[in-house]
Design an enzyme around this catalytic site. Structure first.
Site, PDB file in Angstrom:
ATOM      1  N   LYS A 181       5.192  -2.550   8.123  1.00 49.32           N
ATOM      2  CA  LYS A 181       6.329  -2.025   7.359  1.00 49.32           C
ATOM      3  C   LYS A 181       7.479  -3.018   7.420  1.00 49.32           C
ATOM      4  O   LYS A 181       7.920  -3.412   8.486  1.00 49.32           O
ATOM      5  CB  LYS A 181       6.788  -0.680   7.901  1.00 49.32           C
ATOM      6  CG  LYS A 181       8.018  -0.133   7.141  1.00 49.32           C
ATOM      7  CD  LYS A 181       8.643   1.074   7.821  1.00 49.32           C
ATOM      8  CE  LYS A 181       7.818   2.304   7.602  1.00 49.32           C
ATOM      9  NZ  LYS A 181       8.540   3.524   8.086  1.00 49.32           N
ATOM     10  N   ASP A 186      12.072  13.876   7.835  1.00 54.82           N
ATOM     11  CA  ASP A 186      11.553  13.552   6.496  1.00 54.82           C
ATOM     12  C   ASP A 186      10.077  13.928   6.392  1.00 54.82           C
ATOM     13  O   ASP A 186       9.236  13.096   6.046  1.00 54.82           O
ATOM     14  CB  ASP A 186      11.751  12.059   6.207  1.00 54.82           C
ATOM     15  CG  ASP A 186      11.576  11.729   4.723  1.00 54.82           C
ATOM     16  OD1 ASP A 186      11.658  12.660   3.898  1.00 54.82           O
ATOM     17  OD2 ASP A 186      11.363  10.553   4.401  1.00 54.82           O
ATOM     18  N   ILE A 209       0.823  -1.217   0.000  1.00 57.27           N
ATOM     19  CA  ILE A 209       0.000   0.000   0.000  1.00 57.27           C
ATOM     20  C   ILE A 209       0.853   1.261   0.000  1.00 57.27           C
ATOM     21  O   ILE A 209       0.321   2.371  -0.072  1.00 57.27           O
ATOM     22  CB  ILE A 209      -0.957   0.031   1.206  1.00 57.27           C
ATOM     23  CG1 ILE A 209      -0.187  -0.086   2.530  1.00 57.27           C
ATOM     24  CG2 ILE A 209      -2.007  -1.055   1.085  1.00 57.27           C
ATOM     25  CD1 ILE A 209      -1.071   0.046   3.770  1.00 57.27           C
ATOM     26  N   THR A 212       5.314   2.987   0.070  1.00 61.47           N
ATOM     27  CA  THR A 212       6.725   2.874   0.405  1.00 61.47           C
ATOM     28  C   THR A 212       7.174   4.151   1.088  1.00 61.47           C
ATOM     29  O   THR A 212       6.574   5.211   0.915  1.00 61.47           O
ATOM     30  CB  THR A 212       7.591   2.657  -0.851  1.00 61.47           C
ATOM     31  OG1 THR A 212       7.378   3.748  -1.753  1.00 61.47           O
ATOM     32  CG2 THR A 212       7.234   1.357  -1.533  1.00 61.47           C
ATOM     33  N   GLY A 213       8.240   4.038   1.865  1.00 59.48           N
ATOM     34  CA  GLY A 213       8.796   5.196   2.556  1.00 59.48           C
ATOM     35  C   GLY A 213      10.297   5.199   2.450  1.00 59.48           C
ATOM     36  O   GLY A 213      10.891   4.373   1.752  1.00 59.48           O
ATOM     37  N   VAL A 218       5.401  -0.813   2.857  1.00 68.16           N
ATOM     38  CA  VAL A 218       4.288  -1.018   3.786  1.00 68.16           C
ATOM     39  C   VAL A 218       3.245  -1.924   3.135  1.00 68.16           C
ATOM     40  O   VAL A 218       2.879  -1.731   1.969  1.00 68.16           O
ATOM     41  CB  VAL A 218       3.654   0.324   4.195  1.00 68.16           C
ATOM     42  CG1 VAL A 218       2.558   0.092   5.234  1.00 68.16           C
ATOM     43  CG2 VAL A 218       4.712   1.271   4.754  1.00 68.16           C
ATOM     44  N   SER A 277      12.360   4.308   4.552  1.00 71.90           N
ATOM     45  CA  SER A 277      13.017   3.220   5.277  1.00 71.90           C
ATOM     46  C   SER A 277      12.397   1.850   5.036  1.00 71.90           C
ATOM     47  O   SER A 277      12.885   0.868   5.580  1.00 71.90           O
ATOM     48  CB  SER A 277      12.984   3.515   6.790  1.00 71.90           C
ATOM     49  OG  SER A 277      11.660   3.765   7.221  1.00 71.90           O
ATOM     50  N   GLY A 278      11.334   1.755   4.226  1.00 70.95           N
ATOM     51  CA  GLY A 278      10.768   0.438   3.995  1.00 70.95           C
ATOM     52  C   GLY A 278       9.516   0.471   3.142  1.00 70.95           C
ATOM     53  O   GLY A 278       9.047   1.529   2.717  1.00 70.95           O
TER      54      GLY A 278
END
Length: 570
Positions: free
Chosen positions: A252, A349, A230, A232-233, A238, A235-236
């Site tokens: 995540k 961020d 669903i 992305t960020g 999701v 650091s990972g």
């Protein structure tokens, strides 16, 4: 059924070891660039329509040791003298061509085990070697000019010696192969044992849950599929995962970077979200970790992110009231991190993608993988106005392009004011409906520079608003333009000129009071609205109708101002 020519680019295959192009319809000549295929061990060009002389470059390929097949073509001329250099070659087939001359160039090929020169126009005496005397007549047929001399006793002796040498070579190869197989078997067994031990360690999970719910880590891992992604960020990635009790979680999975980077982002989220609670900050439900995976469990929020709301398939559908509530909620979250947490926390961020939307579009600040604890230069705590910088280092390049403050590219320290800048960009994104790096903006300028240029040229401030926000009543336009002024305080180039998030919250509340009964439209029309908050005064002035040339926002503790006209670049 391949046809056409062998192009000169064949020379670029300098790592090629085997080339099978037999039984096609390739015509023309063999390009001399074949010499660049310096590792070629086998070449099969048989049964094609190749013509011309055999290139001498083939004889210079010292790596040819398995086979060279040029049969059933239309080659003419003599065998190049360079073929005498193919001392490692085992099989040579030149049959069914139009070759002439003698076979002397082949007399020194000691490793040949098969040779076929039939159906050509060769002539002269066959090389007087045991190999040629033992060739089947069928491999020499239809060469009318070839003749054979009788073999003498010395040739027999040489033949027997050659046989013994071959047998010794074969035995050596067999012995070496057997030893290699034994060593390979031992290696595979050892690797398998190590892999089994590593797998056992990797399957050992460490888990911590901050809420009581039925959770099977195996079921979680099974649902980490591409169809459940669903978002992305930094650091990972999701995933949306359903657990046995019917609840839906957002899980995540941290990026697999270098061990230090991965561990740092994972510990940041646990250390930050595990110890704070705020209505506008995503709630961490727990985490799980083993040697190969690091997972974080959050509440699932059904309305996606602020970025998807603004730029997704139904982009810009949110009314001004919804957008205002979102940016106010994010301001509350950042104010809590900067002023209510001890020590204060720098998110690192802030961007529209990291603002998630729950029921009723309530905003939640998420993705704390780049968060850092700040330490006050003067020893101030989290609730002080003392400017803080990131703990343990003066500079830290982190965040997302388009949202990062100017100090990331200079020698200035990264402080809470860096979050304030990123927040200002998010507010501009909400007001304009454009991404900070929207490539369709005039001259390809970033969003903040485009707005600055527009206002510096004395353009109407309302022209930069999202088209879906235009045409509203004067009070609503007044609120949006005053919010625009606040955003420009936040994106000041100098960090010291930016307000604190506590001041931003105060200013936003004055622009659109929570209780509608507090809004005095008569006062608005006169251009004044004054209040006090957090032991400091906030005054927002604007002419009515909504301003075209001039608007000022001041705050006592921040000493910030913005002018939409002549000083818009300052």
């Amino acid at each position: 059924m391949l046809s056409g020519l062998l192009t000169h680019s064949i020379g670029s295959l300098n790592e090629l070891t085997k080339l099978y192009l037999g039984k096609n319809q390739i015509n023309g000549r063999i390009p001399s660039e074949i010499l660049s295929c310096s590792k070629l061990q086998l070449l099969d060009l048989g049964s094609n329509r190749l013509a011309g002389e055999i290139p001498k470059e083939l004889g210079l390929l010292s790596s040819l040791e398995i086979s060279l097949n040029l049969s059933h073509n239309q080659f003419s001329g003599e065998i190049p003298s360079e073929f005498s250099s193919l001392g490692k070659l085992g099989v040579l087939d030149l049959s069914h061509n139009k070759l002439t001359g003698n076979l002397d160039a082949l007399s020194s090929l000691q490793n040949l085990v098969s040779l076929n020169v039939s159906f050509n126009g060769f002539s002269g005496e066959l090389p007087n070697t045991p190999f040629f005397h033992k060739l089947p007549l069928s491999d020499l047929a239809e060469n009318q000019g070839l003749y054979i001399t009788a073999i003498n006793s010395s040739d027999k002796t040489q033949s027997e010696s050659h046989k013994k040498s071959v047998m010794k070579l074969v035995m050596s190869i067999l012995l070496s192969t057997s030893v290699a197989l034994v060593l390979l078997t031992v290696y595979v067994l050892i690797r398998s044992h190590i892999a089994n031990e590593s797998r056992a360690q990797a399957d050992s999970w460490e888990m911590t849950l901050y809420q009581k719910f039925d959770l099977s880590i195996d079921e979680i891992v099974m649902n980490l599929t591409s169809s459940n992604v669903i978002g992305t960020g930094s650091s990972g990635v999701v995933y949306k995962v359903s657990i046995p009790n019917g609840e839906i979680l957002a899980v995540k999975k941290m990026w697999l970077l270098t061990s230090s980077e991965e561990s740092r982002a994972f510990e940041n989220e646990i250390g930050t979200l595990g110890s704070i609670r705020h209505k506008n900050i995503i709630r961490l439900l727990g985490w799980g970790s083993n040697r190969n995976l690091k997972l974080l469990f959050y509440d699932y929020l059904p309305n996606g992110s602020l970025s998807s709301l603004l730029h997704g398939s139904g982009k810009g559908k949110a009314e001004w009231e919804t957008r205002y509530d979102v940016i106010l909620g994010v301001a509350h979250a950042l104010s809590y991190l900067h002023h209510d947490c001890v020590p204060s926390i720098i998110h690192g961020d802030v961007k529209a993608m990291n603002v998630l939307l729950g029921p009723g579009f309530q905003p939640y600040l998420a993705d704390f993988g780049l968060a850092r604890i700040a330490t006050g230069n003067g020893g101030g705590g989290g609730g002080d106005d003392t400017e803080n910088s990131m703990q343990g280092q003066r500079h830290y390049l982190a965040g997302s392009y388009g949202y990062m403050a100017p100090e990331h590219a200079s020698m200035q320290p990264i402080t809470e004011k860096s979050d304030v800048y990123s927040y200002g960009i998010v507010v501009l994104e909400v007001l304009t409906g454009s991404h900070p790096l929207d490539p369709t903006l005039p001259m390809g300028a970033p969003l903040v520079q485009w707005v600055r240029n527009h206002l510096a040229n004395k353009g109407d401030p309302s022209d930069i608003l999202d088209s879906k926000l235009k045409g509203r009543s004067d009070p609503t336009m007044h609120e949006m333009l005053q919010t625009l002024a606040v955003s420009f305080l936040c994106v000041s180039t100098k960090a010291s000129d930016r307000p604190t998030m506590k001041d931003v919250v105060a200013m936003l509340k004055e622009i659109k009071p929570i209780e509608s009964s507090r809004v005095d439209h008569d006062v608005l029309k006169k251009g004044g609205l004054t209040s006090a908050s957090h032991s400091s005064s906030t005054t927002i002035k604007s002419p009515s109708p909504p301003p075209r040339n001039n608007a000022v926002v001041t705050h006592g503790s921040s000493n910030c101002s913005y002018n939409f006209s002549d000083e818009s670049n300052s």
